[in-house]
Design an enzyme around this catalytic site. Structure first.
Site, PDB file in Angstrom:
ATOM      1  N   ARG A 104      88.031  15.284  14.508  1.00 51.16           N
ATOM      2  CA  ARG A 104      86.926  14.736  15.292  1.00 51.16           C
ATOM      3  C   ARG A 104      85.745  14.484  14.364  1.00 51.16           C
ATOM      4  NH1 ARG A 104      85.494  17.909  20.673  1.00 51.16           N
ATOM      5  NH2 ARG A 104      84.852  19.487  19.193  1.00 51.16           N
ATOM      6  N   THR A 108      80.099  11.660  16.115  1.00 50.38           N
ATOM      7  CA  THR A 108      80.447  10.862  17.302  1.00 50.38           C
ATOM      8  C   THR A 108      81.450  11.564  18.212  1.00 50.38           C
ATOM      9  OG1 THR A 108      82.322   9.849  16.187  1.00 50.38           O
ATOM     10  CG2 THR A 108      80.200   8.766  15.911  1.00 50.38           C
ATOM     11  N   ASP A 200      86.783  27.516  17.664  1.00 49.98           N
ATOM     12  CA  ASP A 200      87.487  26.453  16.937  1.00 49.98           C
ATOM     13  C   ASP A 200      88.913  26.907  16.641  1.00 49.98           C
ATOM     14  OD1 ASP A 200      88.522  24.830  14.701  1.00 49.98           O
ATOM     15  OD2 ASP A 200      86.529  23.938  14.750  1.00 49.98           O
ATOM     16  N   ASP A 203      90.183  26.584  12.922  1.00 47.76           N
ATOM     17  CA  ASP A 203      89.576  27.595  12.041  1.00 47.76           C
ATOM     18  C   ASP A 203      90.144  28.979  12.312  1.00 47.76           C
ATOM     19  OD1 ASP A 203      88.003  25.864  10.616  1.00 47.76           O
ATOM     20  OD2 ASP A 203      86.225  26.147  11.862  1.00 47.76           O
TER      21      ASP A 203
END
Ligand code: PRP
Ligand code: URA
Length: 209
Positions: A104, A108, A200, A203
């Site tokens: 991603r 944006t 996340d 991660d």
């Protein structure tokens, strides 16, 4: 309109509660993602067609049912989707695996493609796209679009946590793709993370933060 399946199985919900915990270690997180994917795979393949066969047991002939030659492919969205592959391969040892590399854009939130590699006969396969997080839906929507452009006709999406926004985006863009999640969470925050979510996923699987 596609169907949304939310798995309320106690084993999945128990494992998900540990997965969400911010104190869960990388090792345990990785194992749990794989185990949850394995359990979800069991449900997401419930509609595989069966055929009858006769099997000779030591005591006689048994009429049995086996999977009727249905060709499947698992398609993880890199990186985090990789964490779901092993659990599914444990259930379906001969399954083929395609990879879609997307990240991603942090500004944006739009998905940027950097890798796309499918089994050569992917157009003859039913694809299960896997990614632990369905947030804005940008990655999943783009992945399904890329697969359709490559000629794939049958797709399911399996995520561990889905946000209402991502589920709605998928249903709008791909009304033919059924969605399987272990939980539908409340919302996205202003940087596109699922709340309460689990943080996340990439991660936490790969220990990169
Ligand atoms: C995460 C996650 C999904 C995506 C979901 O990946 O694994 O692929 O975000 O968000 P979306 O629904 O808004 O598209 P990320 O882009 O962080 O890449 P990574 O897996 O490499 O960490
Ligand atoms: N990607 C993640 O890994 N987590 C989120 O909450 C949203 C997108």
């Amino acid at each position: 309109m596609s169907k949304v399946y939310i798995f309320d199985h106690p084993l999945i919900q128990h494992k998900l509660s540990i997965l969400r915990d911010k104190n869960t270690s990388v090792k345990e997180f990785r194992e749990l993602v794989s185990e949850i994917a394995q359990l979800m795979c069991y449900e997401a393949t419930r509609d595989l067609p069966l055929e009858e066969i006769q099997v000779e047991t030591p005591m006689g002939i048994a009429t049995c049912r086996r999977i009727a030659g249905k060709k499947l492919a698992i398609v993880p969205i890199l990186r985090a989707g990789l964490g779901m592959v092993d659990g599914m391969v444990a259930m379906m040892p001969n399954v083929k695996v395609g990879h879609i590399g997307l990240y991603r854009d942090p500004e944006t939130l739009e998905p940027v493609k950097y890798y796309f590699k499918m089994p050569p006969d992917v157009t003859e396969r039913d694809c299960i796209v896997v990614d632990p997080m369905l947030a804005t839906g940008g990655s999943a929507v783009a992945s399904c679009t890329f697969l359709k452009e490559a000629g794939v006709r049958s797709i399911k999406l399996m995520s561990i946590i889905g946000a209402p926004e991502g589920i709605a985006a998928m249903q709008e863009a791909h009304p033919d793709v059924d969605i399987y999640v272990a939980a539908k969470d409340e919302k996205l925050n202003d940087i596109g993370y699922i709340v309460p979510g689990l943080g996340d996923a990439g991660d936490r699987i790969f220990g990169t933060k």
